[in-house]
Design an enzyme around this catalytic site. Structure first.
Site, PDB file in Angstrom:
ATOM      1  N   HIS A   1      25.451  18.623   4.570  1.00  0.00           N
ATOM      2  CA  HIS A   1      25.092  17.233   4.846  1.00  0.00           C
ATOM      3  C   HIS A   1      24.603  16.433   3.629  1.00  0.00           C
ATOM      4  O   HIS A   1      23.612  15.689   3.714  1.00  0.00           O
ATOM      5  CB  HIS A   1      24.031  17.168   5.954  1.00  0.00           C
ATOM      6  CG  HIS A   1      24.554  17.553   7.314  1.00  0.00           C
ATOM      7  ND1 HIS A   1      25.887  17.463   7.662  1.00  0.00           N
ATOM      8  CD2 HIS A   1      23.926  18.031   8.425  1.00  0.00           C
ATOM      9  CE1 HIS A   1      26.051  17.855   8.920  1.00  0.00           C
ATOM     10  NE2 HIS A   1      24.891  18.224   9.402  1.00  0.00           N
TER      11      HIS A   1
ATOM     12  N   HIS B   1      24.259  11.489  12.876  1.00  0.00           N
ATOM     13  CA  HIS B   1      23.808  12.748  13.448  1.00  0.00           C
ATOM     14  C   HIS B   1      22.876  12.540  14.649  1.00  0.00           C
ATOM     15  O   HIS B   1      21.838  13.205  14.758  1.00  0.00           O
ATOM     16  CB  HIS B   1      23.128  13.586  12.368  1.00  0.00           C
ATOM     17  CG  HIS B   1      23.249  15.060  12.553  1.00  0.00           C
ATOM     18  ND1 HIS B   1      22.694  15.717  13.617  1.00  0.00           N
ATOM     19  CD2 HIS B   1      23.864  16.001  11.813  1.00  0.00           C
ATOM     20  CE1 HIS B   1      22.951  17.014  13.501  1.00  0.00           C
ATOM     21  NE2 HIS B   1      23.669  17.206  12.425  1.00  0.00           N
TER      22      HIS B   1
ATOM     23  N   GLU C   1      29.659  14.487  16.169  1.00  0.00           N
ATOM     24  CA  GLU C   1      29.719  13.905  14.827  1.00  0.00           C
ATOM     25  C   GLU C   1      31.179  13.706  14.420  1.00  0.00           C
ATOM     26  O   GLU C   1      31.876  14.678  14.146  1.00  0.00           O
ATOM     27  CB  GLU C   1      29.031  14.837  13.822  1.00  0.00           C
ATOM     28  CG  GLU C   1      27.612  15.221  14.201  1.00  0.00           C
ATOM     29  CD  GLU C   1      27.176  16.518  13.498  1.00  0.00           C
ATOM     30  OE1 GLU C   1      27.388  16.654  12.288  1.00  0.00           O
ATOM     31  OE2 GLU C   1      26.652  17.397  14.186  1.00  0.00           O
TER      32      GLU C   1
HETATM   33  C1  GLA Z   1      24.966  20.156  11.791  1.00  0.00           C
HETATM   34  C2  GLA Z   1      25.394  21.538  11.557  1.00  0.00           C
HETATM   35  C3  GLA Z   1      24.541  22.490  12.288  1.00  0.00           C
HETATM   36  C4  GLA Z   1      23.090  22.266  11.990  1.00  0.00           C
HETATM   37  C5  GLA Z   1      22.758  20.842  12.298  1.00  0.00           C
HETATM   38  C6  GLA Z   1      21.343  20.543  11.941  1.00  0.00           C
HETATM   39  O1  GLA Z   1      25.476  19.618  12.929  1.00  0.00           O
HETATM   40  O2  GLA Z   1      26.741  21.775  11.854  1.00  0.00           O
HETATM   41  O3  GLA Z   1      24.878  23.805  11.948  1.00  0.00           O
HETATM   42  O4  GLA Z   1      22.816  22.516  10.653  1.00  0.00           O
HETATM   43  O5  GLA Z   1      23.590  19.975  11.610  1.00  0.00           O
HETATM   44  O6  GLA Z   1      20.459  21.504  12.404  1.00  0.00           O
END
Ligand code: GLA
Length: 393
Positions: free
Chosen positions: A147, A221, A358
């Protein structure tokens, strides 16, 4: 709290027409007044939200329509801090996980409501190569980069500009990510525009340009719980994903490089299925993700913005439909929520009390030559859209 109401919706008389029927002789006089009313249907208001530990001022914008939908966005991380929509009885309630203070958002948290960039999802071992030059990113999700890095776009201050036109209100956020910030090449100018419409939809427009070749994969997110009861897991929500294929991952959640058919697997959401229906099935992919934490290969990738996924909660009657022009969607069932982070009104967010949809490119695309490219060159415009549309049934 110093709330500056920029716009108060209500009636405004835009025209007042008087029709006079002239009196002739002993004929009676008729006078009709016609009022044409329009409504300023969607409003946007700004308030001070707080100050970061670095002394930066953070604002909150509240977008409200006349159908009972209200969205709050803070300039820290471009976070959707609250999203309220009506249930089938017409009661407007909170449907996203969030906190009620900037202090809490500034502490470590799993990206609640935040804008994610410069590269959403994972990059294997935090390394990728462009034009023969290798770039190294922080390993913030060992052994990978996740991210956009520790600060990414989710912990920076965005500047905001309001726009409003009758049936919609928009907040245009801007952030300039410097050359080599978080290890990525190129000065990247990013705009994210949130638009609340009067049909209970929220549009997110992502735009970016760069002055050096780079990689970009932007998303939001938000964790949804359409029941508005955050003390309960979302396992009863019915999910639909218009995808014949999945991006399978290895144990560290990095794609294997193949795209596999979802038929006869717990990953087949082409017809509505409860999140909980097969989440505990014996399945290698579910084991790797500790539940659902995967990117689906959306169908109709040449069709532009189309219905990609939906979520329905029968108890409240709320239906969320997600439209996007992106090739993939990461459906994450909140597996890592662990009961340590505080809910807004007491209690804590336990495992699987929210899910994310997402919209994005596939994970690790910079290292996967067969995946659609996430490279952005100078002179090109990165532009993608996502719509979250709410209704009841
Ligand atoms: C994303 C990732 C997950 C996790 C979340 C935050 O969606 O794919 O594995 O890291 O963010 O916890």
């Amino acid at each position: 709290m110093n709330i500056v109401k920029r716009c108060i919706y209500g009636f405004s008389i835009v025209s007042l027409a008087c029709m006079n029927v002239q009196c002739k002789g002993n004929k009676k006089v008729e006078e009709t007044t016609v009022e044409t009313k329009t409504t300023d249907s969607v409003s946007i208001a700004k308030s001070e939200y707080g100050t970061t530990s670095k002394g930066e001022k953070v604002d909150q914008y509240t977008l409200t329509n006349q159908k009972g939908m209200e969205v709050k966005i803070i300039t820290f991380g471009g976070i959707i801090s609250s999203l309220k929509v009506p249930n089938k009885a017409g009661k407007s309630e909170e449907v996203v996980i969030g906190f009620n203070s900037l202090e809490q958002y500034m502490k470590d948290n799993p990206y609640f409501g935040a804008l994610i960039g410069r590269y959403g999802n994972r990059i294997a071992k935090g390394k990728f190569t462009l034009d023969g030059k290798e770039y190294s990113l922080a390993i913030n999700n060992a052994p990978n980069a996740l991210h956009g890095g520790p600060e990414g776009f989710h912990r920076v201050i965005w500047t905001a500009e309001e726009a409003k036109s009758g049936d919609s209100a928009a907040l245009k956020l801007k952030y300039v990510s410097k050359d080599m910030e978080e290890g990525y090449p190129g000065n990247l100018t990013v705009f994210v525009t949130y638009t609340l419409n009067n049909d209970n939809s929220l549009d997110i427009l992502y735009e970016a340009t760069t002055d050096k070749k780079t990689v970009v994969n932007l998303t939001n997110h938000s964790y949804f719980n359409l029941s508005s009861d955050f003390s309960k897991p979302v396992l009863d929500h019915e999910i639909t994903i218009d995808a014949d294929k999945l991006v399978p991952v290895a144990a560290t959640l990095i794609p294997t490089g193949q795209l596999t058919d979802v038929t006869n697997t717990p990953f087949d959401f082409r017809k509505p299925k409860k999140i909980g229906a097969e989440i505990e099935a014996k399945d290698e992919q579910l084991k790797n993700g500790l539940g659902y934490d995967h990117c689906w290969v959306l169908n109709n990738q040449d069709k532009g913005e189309r219905l990609a996924a939906s979520a329905y909660d029968a108890g409240s009657g709320r239906l969320l439909e997600v439209f996007t022009d992106q090739p993939g969607i990461q459906f994450y069932s909140g597996n890592f929520l662990d009961g340590t982070l505080p809910m807004r009104n007491g209690g804590t967010y336990a495992r699987r009390t929210g899910f994310c949809l997402e919209t994005q490119h596939y994970p690790d695309s910079p290292n996967q030559k067969d995946f659609p490219t996430t490279v952005l060159n100078p002179g090109e415009n990165y532009k993608t859209t996502t719509k979250f549309k709410f209704s009841v049934k």
